[in-house]
Design an enzyme around this catalytic site. Structure first.
Site, PDB file in Angstrom:
ATOM      1  N   GLU A 172     -42.537  -4.717  68.681  1.00 22.35           N
ATOM      2  CA  GLU A 172     -43.310  -4.013  69.330  1.00 22.35           C
ATOM      3  C   GLU A 172     -44.350  -4.652  70.453  1.00 22.35           C
ATOM      4  O   GLU A 172     -45.659  -4.821  69.949  1.00 22.35           O
ATOM      5  CB  GLU A 172     -44.091  -3.099  68.505  1.00 22.35           C
ATOM      6  CG  GLU A 172     -43.160  -2.175  67.780  1.00 22.35           C
ATOM      7  CD  GLU A 172     -43.921  -0.950  66.768  1.00 22.35           C
ATOM      8  OE1 GLU A 172     -45.350  -1.090  66.859  1.00 22.35           O
ATOM      9  OE2 GLU A 172     -43.410  -0.116  66.413  1.00 22.35           O
ATOM     10  N   GLU A 353     -37.148   1.252  63.424  1.00 20.61           N
ATOM     11  CA  GLU A 353     -38.221   2.199  62.759  1.00 20.61           C
ATOM     12  C   GLU A 353     -38.144   3.545  62.971  1.00 20.61           C
ATOM     13  O   GLU A 353     -38.098   3.787  64.150  1.00 20.61           O
ATOM     14  CB  GLU A 353     -39.432   1.517  62.997  1.00 20.61           C
ATOM     15  CG  GLU A 353     -39.774   0.028  62.592  1.00 20.61           C
ATOM     16  CD  GLU A 353     -41.207  -0.382  62.467  1.00 20.61           C
ATOM     17  OE1 GLU A 353     -42.099   0.369  62.960  1.00 20.61           O
ATOM     18  OE2 GLU A 353     -41.165  -1.624  62.878  1.00 20.61           O
TER      19      GLU A 353
END
Ligand code: PNW
Length: 446
Positions: A172, A353
């Site tokens: 991320e 995720e």
């Protein structure tokens, strides 16, 4: 009320990679052991006022000492894939130079333990724990840190490249940019938009250089980036909302996807930043070729949609979880998976995720009734299934998270795990969602 007919079962592809995810700083603890150096998250969490209750990752879920027990729990759950991250300051305490063998040995034991249990390791090279020494030298604002990352990656590939089938480069980048450098509620706690987008460039550069390191290493593993993607929808039917949502999508998604997959930054974002921005000035010849080095897969992390108004603000449309930034919208999973396949494919996808925090309590009878998590996961997996049925090459799905853990600035109060951690005793308890997920995996179906 009884249902007249049972709902049709949703079968997944035969070799589907049912998984769960964690990250080093959030679960390992053992902050001072075996030669580990300090990271920006040690510094940040030990700074008064930065985390809820002053919580730190010093002990966390004590996974560094309990990894063997945790491996057995993964086996009991039936996992086929386990995504974890490697702590850079365990491998290079100062972010550079010779490898710390004891750090490498920990991950070798973990990876071998996964193989022994028939679980495929998926290793993230960087999940936000930058060595503090490198932060002191400028952190991700410094272009040199991207090169330090490539060296670190090469060190890890040399040690583990023969036994890790899938690598993820940077977890991320957007969260580092937005939370670390725009809003400042993650390490290193800055609020500097101009720095933020230069940081984005250096994170992307680091990703590309690490991909090149793996190719140079010659090991067989596959590699790709891990992006958290937010579908950005106009909040109403106005042309202004459509336009604002498009620019929002540029900052949330295309900044990272376009550079990694198309070798260019989105024109609308560059125009919005302006020619004097540090990002625009920081791009050197050849950088976008490095950033767009061919990858083997794209890892998607999906949590929430964003609804953008005509003035560029955002509004809520769906109920939020305990995380105020998260609106619960399963169709967003379908939308983002089909969109990346359309715009950036064909490329194999993995969901690395998806999950939510729930107010879990360990009952007197020893159970944890996290029914909200079961509903959430079922609905998001059904959306992923629909995407697969429509041709999306999704090969695996990882629940965030395997265990309750240190949820960054929220400390230990938000519980995201399939497995409850009773922190005073470090006892692990399967929540209802873990029992449910075990059955989904065993059935290969919802
Ligand atoms: C991810 N958002 O972060 C991280 O990769 C995990 O380490 C973290 O524990 C997990 O999600 C839960 O928060 C995110 O604002 C941070 O949309 C922020 C957002 C999404 C994901």
């Amino acid at each position: 009320v009884e249902r007249a007919e049972p709902a049709a079962r949703l079968l997944f592809p035969p070799d589907f990679g049912w998984g769960a995810a964690t990250s080093a700083y959030q679960i390992e603890g053992a902050a001072k052991e075996d030669g580990r150096g300090e990271s920006v998250w040690d510094t940040f969490s030990r700074t008064p006022g930065r985390t809820r209750n002053g919580d730190t990752g010093d002990v966390a879920a004590d996974h560094y000492h309990r990894y063997a027990e945790d491996l057995d729990l993964m086996r009991d759950l039936g996992l086929r894939s386990y995504r974890f991250s490697i702590s850079w300051p365990r491998i290079q305490p100062d972010g550079t130079g010779a490898a710390n063998q004891r750090g490498l040995d920990f991950y070798r034991r973990l990876v071998d333990g996964l193989h022994e249990r028939g679980i495929a390791p998926m290793a993230t090279l960087f999940h936000w724990d930058l060595p503090q020494t490198l932060q002191d030298a400028g952190g991700w604002e410094s272009r040199d840190v991207a090169h330090r990352f490539a060296d670190y990656a090469a060190t890890v590939f040399a040690a583990l490249g023969d036994r890790v089938p899938v690598w993820l480069t940077i977890n991320e980048p957007k969260t580092v940019v937005q939370n670390g450098y725009l809003r400042g509620h993650h390490a290193p706690g800055r609020q500097d938009p101009d720095a933020a987008y230069l940081v984005a460039h250096h994170l992307q550069l680091a990703h590309g250089l690490a991909v090149q390191s793996l190719r140079a290493d010659g090991s067989n593993g596959r590699i790709g980036p891990a992006f958290n993607l937010h579908p950005c929808y106009p909040a109403d039917d106005s042309p202004a909302a459509a336009e604002a949502a498009r620019l929002y999508d540029g900052y949330e998604n295309r900044l990272y996807l376009d550079s990694a997959f198309h070798g260019s930054y989105p024109e609308d974002v560059l125009a919005d930043l302006g020619p004097d921005s540090r990002l625009v000035r920081g791009i050197q010849d050849g950088d976008l070729e490095i950033i767009s080095s061919p990858v083997d897969l794209l890892a998607v992390q999906y949590y929430t949609p964003i609804y953008v108004t005509g003035t560029g603000g955002t509004v809520r449309r769906w109920p939020t979880s305990e995380a105020s930034w998260q609106q619960i919208y399963p169709d967003g999973m379908y939308d983002i998976l089909t969109r990346v396949t359309r715009d950036y494919g064909p490329v194999p996808l993995t969901v690395t995720e998806n999950g939510l925090p729930t107010p879990d309590v360990l009952g007197a009878d020893g159970t944890v009734e996290d029914t909200g998590r079961v509903t959430f996961l079922r609905d998001h997996l059904a959306a992923a299934h629909r995407a697969i049925a429509d041709g999306v090459p999704l090969e695996s799905f990882h629940v965030w998270s395997l265990l309750d853990n240190f949820e960054w600035e929220e400390g230990y109060e938000q519980r995201w795990g399939l497995i409850y951690v009773d922190y005073p005793t470090q006892r692990r308890v399967f929540k209802r969602s873990a029992h449910w997920y075990r059955k989904v995996i065993a059935d290969n179906a919802l």
